[in-house]
Design an enzyme around this catalytic site. Sequence first.
Site, PDB file in Angstrom:
ATOM      1  N   ASP A 273       0.871  -1.177   0.000  1.00  0.00           N
ATOM      2  CA  ASP A 273       0.000   0.000   0.000  1.00  0.00           C
ATOM      3  C   ASP A 273       0.912   1.233   0.000  1.00  0.00           C
ATOM      4  OD1 ASP A 273      -2.182   1.667  -0.032  1.00  0.00           O
ATOM      5  OD2 ASP A 273      -3.243   0.657   1.582  1.00  0.00           O
TER       6      ASP A 273
HETATM    7  C1  NOJ Z   1      -4.174   3.831  -0.006  1.00  0.00           C
HETATM    8  C2  NOJ Z   1      -5.340   2.914   0.172  1.00  0.00           C
HETATM    9  O1  NOJ Z   1      -5.246   2.243   1.414  1.00  0.00           O
HETATM   10  C3  NOJ Z   1      -5.490   1.883  -0.940  1.00  0.00           C
HETATM   11  O2  NOJ Z   1      -6.715   1.231  -0.759  1.00  0.00           O
HETATM   12  C4  NOJ Z   1      -5.408   2.545  -2.273  1.00  0.00           C
HETATM   13  O3  NOJ Z   1      -5.588   1.582  -3.302  1.00  0.00           O
HETATM   14  C5  NOJ Z   1      -4.062   3.251  -2.394  1.00  0.00           C
HETATM   15  N1  NOJ Z   1      -3.960   4.270  -1.363  1.00  0.00           N
HETATM   16  C6  NOJ Z   1      -3.864   3.906  -3.752  1.00  0.00           C
HETATM   17  O4  NOJ Z   1      -4.656   5.019  -3.886  1.00  0.00           O
END
Ligand code: NOJ
Length: 737
Positions: A273
């Site tokens: 993430d």
């Molecule tokens: C953080 C989020 O937790 C995740 O779900 C998301 O896909 C990513 N950012 C990218 O935007």
Amino acid sequence: MHTYSLSLLLLALPAAAVEIEQRVDALLQRMTLGEKLGQMSQSNALRGGISPEVKAEIRKGRWGSFLNAGSFEDRAEAQRIALKESRLGIPLIFGRDVIHGYRTVFPIPLGQSASWDPELVAQAARIAARETAAMGIQWTFAPMLDIARDPRWGRIAESLGEDPYLASLLGAAMVRGFQGASLDAPDSIAACAKHYVGYGAAEGGRDYNTTWIPEAELRNVYLRSFQAARAAGVATFMSAFNNLNGIPTSGNVFTLRQVLRKEWGFDGFVVSDWNSVTQMIAHGYAGDAAEAAFKALRAGVDMEMNSTSYYDQLKSEVEAGKVDLKLIDEAVRNILRVKMRLGLFDKPVPTAPDNAAMFTAEGREVAKRLATESTVLLKNENRTLPLSKSIGKVAVIGPLADSPVDQMGCWVRDADPSEVRTPLAALKETLGAARVVYAPGLKVSRDVSRAGFAAALEAARAADAVLLFLGEEQSLSGEAHSRAFLDLPGAQEALVEEVARAGKPMVAVILAGRPLTFQKVTERAGAVLFAWHPGSMGGPALADLLFGDAVPSGKLTASFPRTVGQTPVYYNHMSTGRPPVPSDLGIKMGMPKDPAQDTAKYIDVDYTPEYPFGFGLSYTTFEYSNLRLSSPTAPMGGTLTVSAEVANSGAVEAEEIVQLYTRQLAASVTRPVRELKGYRRVRIKPGQKQTVEFTLRTADLAFYNERGQLVTEPGAFQVWVAPNSARGLRGEFRVTE
Ligand code: NOJ
């Protein structure tokens, strides 16, 4: 002839896979360490357009992927450079958060799950995939498969609810929808099972918070939906932000290597993430970026999202002999394999977006059906609903009656609010504008000004019925938007009190990203519909439901607490040694009672939820009777048939979601008081009944024991065929050795 072509097909499948492995290996041989680390890096740098510096970096092989990036033209140009001007011509993969629709917005995932309709959920994902692929994007960061038991957590909106069985079915349906029959089809995109794993168990419902989940609970509850996505062929996984039992999930060897790779045989790639690799420093699991990079790589995170520790640190670490090159080769192999499966090496770069794929009539129809099936009827006293179309005038009141952006929900980046059909617009269409008196009363859900109250009361007085559109703005749910209170924000309750003075029949429609607490509104209103954030077509779906062109069939997939102090409250909990007794029911909220019994209850609120998992009413009534089991015992490895009759005892043809639950009374580790094992959606005409039959295999009763083994243990079970998790017809059976 037939036999001949079939055998060719069978031979062709493994051959394609073998060819991919050979191509990947050949490419890997030619890559420098810098190019390898480039493939393992995902950047956000195209957001503001494609600069000369970024073009030069792509040419050099600095990036393997971009996320949430730029315009169609930027992506096409970046891909052209990667394919034609970089040394090895390795394509980029563009990822984007397409969580509940691209241009056509579907209900938030928690809403979609209330439909209990995998087929429809898959269709929505297919439409989202078409729109996404048409824009030169090949990868979505969905489905989110986190089990969510806490409505304070803002990301419960993105979840498929609290039940692992249902989340597995619906999550797998989303994977099938996004990826289609073949990943390299022009309208397929790679899905991403996220956030691996346990992220939804954040302490206190506060986003990013620590999680403590014993292994058996992890396997029985939190891993199941991910395993189902793996079985459905999901191309990628995303490691999460949370610290799990002391080891952050983006550095967790047990979950990523042992479970995902070894036990499940996953051969796609894992992306971290956003910055979750370097955030292991703040977690206290790595002293610096080099250690964070090493620990993430060791655990099996193949691609780093946004932070740059892989590229910045691993080269010198490899050269110094501190990091084994094999780990890097393995990560690059995983990434290249997925790029090949998507056909990115061979597909021509699209030259223009396919606008014909956007916001199509088919997509709008699916969005409307899903919004209709997602809506849950929570109360309907004296048949307040459906309203008659021959009613004189309706007053439309509340901050969410005409708020396109809020109605779309928390994860929408690419939709056009002007295409959203609001309840106000739809009601004007159904009744004619002259019969709709609109007075919002409050500007937004958090508004505390009473300036609009007088106009709202006047509208109510001038109407024959009042439709209240209440809830929370989209910006109050989603990532990093946890709440410590679950009430309707702002002066919404006061608005309802004021409008009630008109003495007209009132219907409340609640649009929100999570379960909320709104007892005062429920007391005042004759009927309550819970519509979540229903997306582009929420307005027409709600107009149909309000006026009886559609009948509610949605059932809750997250328990609704009576008050935030009860959270987490979920149906599949363990019993305790002192389970509450019937006299503990009905304790008034906020009124401490001198306890007669020492049981696991609250002394100032009933211990049960306001609305249990699986709950949802209809415009008709269903009677359950005649529970039958094919046998009082099932031999280990055998099956049992469980059936019941469901009769439509009302006046309207309608659909009911008939649910099957079991409980094992004693086992080597304690089992939940109920667990969903199956369900059927049946359509029944008034006055008619249907026999609903389930086949239960003893394998369906299996669970992970303390030693991490999947076992079915013999013993006594209860079984229910039920309209929701708190009621139903109960039977007993035994599983014998
Ligand atoms: C953080 C989020 O937790 C995740 O779900 C998301 O896909 C990513 N950012 C990218 O935007």
